[in-house]
Design an enzyme around this catalytic site. Structure first.
Site, PDB file in Angstrom:
ATOM      1  N   SER A 224      35.416  34.464  32.667  1.00 63.34           N
ATOM      2  CA  SER A 224      36.995  34.974  32.828  1.00 63.34           C
ATOM      3  C   SER A 224      36.950  35.967  33.274  1.00 63.34           C
ATOM      4  O   SER A 224      36.469  37.110  32.714  1.00 63.34           O
ATOM      5  CB  SER A 224      38.022  33.849  32.009  1.00 63.34           C
ATOM      6  OG  SER A 224      39.061  34.549  32.377  1.00 63.34           O
TER       7      SER A 224
ATOM      8  N   TYR B 140      41.622  34.138  23.508  1.00 60.37           N
ATOM      9  CA  TYR B 140      40.847  33.172  24.344  1.00 60.37           C
ATOM     10  C   TYR B 140      39.607  34.007  25.568  1.00 60.37           C
ATOM     11  O   TYR B 140      38.425  33.811  25.334  1.00 60.37           O
ATOM     12  CB  TYR B 140      41.699  32.802  25.527  1.00 60.37           C
ATOM     13  CG  TYR B 140      40.932  32.095  26.697  1.00 60.37           C
ATOM     14  CD1 TYR B 140      40.532  31.205  27.399  1.00 60.37           C
ATOM     15  CD2 TYR B 140      41.172  32.995  27.833  1.00 60.37           C
ATOM     16  CE1 TYR B 140      39.604  30.712  27.941  1.00 60.37           C
ATOM     17  CE2 TYR B 140      40.876  32.111  29.595  1.00 60.37           C
ATOM     18  CZ  TYR B 140      39.572  31.547  29.287  1.00 60.37           C
ATOM     19  OH  TYR B 140      39.310  30.904  30.517  1.00 60.37           O
TER      20      TYR B 140
END
Length: 344
Positions: free
Chosen positions: A136, A161
């Site tokens: 990501s 995350y």
């Protein structure tokens, strides 16, 4: 099934097959003639009905099979690899969402860390031609230099995350180094488009605007994102999947490049390379809907990055592709899908 030595067709395992990117990737793989085994735990992080609708599209393909399974289930994943013995693995399953990681950290540890170890162990036990996994843009965290390059250090994540995604890159590199199978991490930049996630801004904004409700605009509308259309993401994924990672012959341990190394492991950005300010993104949505949004301007949320922008030079050099779909075009495609799906 053709042999591994000269196969025009592969048996490909796709985790997170009921997800946004997962469904689109499975459709493309099937269209290319591959056999796909998809798994997903169909958790309730967002509307399970949408996930089931995505799976219903895939179920019509005779070369697609699905099993409801959690990547965090060590025994189930080990048994799956032993039975399927996939040629290649596309690992997209993860607990998604930056803000939710502040509320439910253990969900991220279970899926993104423990689950990824289980996938890596499967690739180790039954060696695959290539493991491609989702990372990501959030790994760039507190970085301020734009655009983000894979050569940049990524040591300052600002959400759990993001930390799990960076951990995935380190874990994959370690397994590639120790056990020799090729692995490639793809840093996705704010993916949007038809069949997208309801927790993402475009979906939430569309739903609220059509209902005549105000929309929450964080960062007072000044946040900037490298919004990347789903078809561009999938094209990049397909090309990378077909080109297994290799060790970098130019790698210098005295001056290491964070994106390559002596192991067959690589990391690439996949982004549109045209960052858009949030207010302009909303403008594209208003234009596609023909409705003016009622905006409620709010400060940035904990864990949010102010700006993202992708340097995709490395991806272009590796597979000859760079995303390029304009935001106005992509948003219009999403709205057409949304109206059709919800019969509006």
């Amino acid at each position: 099934m053709a042999t591994r030595e000269n196969h025009p067709v592969s048996e490909i395992l796709v985790t997170g097959a009921a997800g946004f990117i997962g469904m689109h990737a499975c459709e493309r793989l099937l269209a290319l003639g591959h056999s796909v085994v998809g798994i997903d735990n169909l958790n309730a992080y967002y509307d399970v009905g949408l996930k089931e609708a995505r799976l219903a599209r895939l179920a019509a393909h005779p070369r697609f099979s699905f099993e409801r399974m959690d990547v965090a289930d060590r025994e189930a994943i080990a048994t799956l690899f032993e039975r399927v013995r996939p040629h290649r693995v596309l690992h997209l399953a993860a607990q998604a969402g930056v803000r939710y990681s502040l509320e439910a950290p253990h969900a991220y540890v279970d899926s993104n860390l423990a689950g990824f170890v289980n996938i890596l162990e499967g690739c180790r036990a039954f060696p695959v031609e290539h493991l491609v996994y989702a990372s990501s843009s959030s790994v760039y965290g507190g970085n301020k230099k734009l655009p983000f390059s894979e050569r940049d250090a990524v040591d300052h994540p600002i959400s759990l995350y993001a930390a799990t995604k960076r951990a995935n890159e380190l874990m994959a590199h370690t397994y590639s180094h120790l056990f020799g199978f090729p692995a490639t991490g793809l840093r996705f930049f704010t993916v949007y488009g038809p069949w997208g996630r309801p927790d993402m801004a475009l979906f939430k904004f569309t739903r609220s605007i059509l209902a005549g409700e105000s929309i929450d605009v964080y960062g007072h509308g000044k946040l900037m994102r490298d919004y990347t259309y789903i078809d561009d993401i999938v094209e990049g994924v397909m090309r990378v999947l077909d080109k297994p990672a290799t060790a970098d012959p130019q790698y210098d341990a005295q001056a290491p490049n964070p994106s390559t190394g002596a192991a067959p492991h690589r990391v690439f950005n996949i982004g549109n390379s045209t960052p858009t300010v949030l207010t302009d993104y909303i403008g594209a949505l208003e234009s596609a809907l023909g409705i003016k949004a009622i905006q409620r301007l709010l400060p940035e949320q904990p864990g949010d990055m102010h700006s993202t922008a992708a340097d995709t030079t490395a991806l272009a050099e590796w597979v000859g592709f760079e995303p390029a779909t304009p935001v106005k075009v992509g948003v219009a495609h999403f709205i057409n899908w949304y109206r059709d799906f919800h019969h509006i």
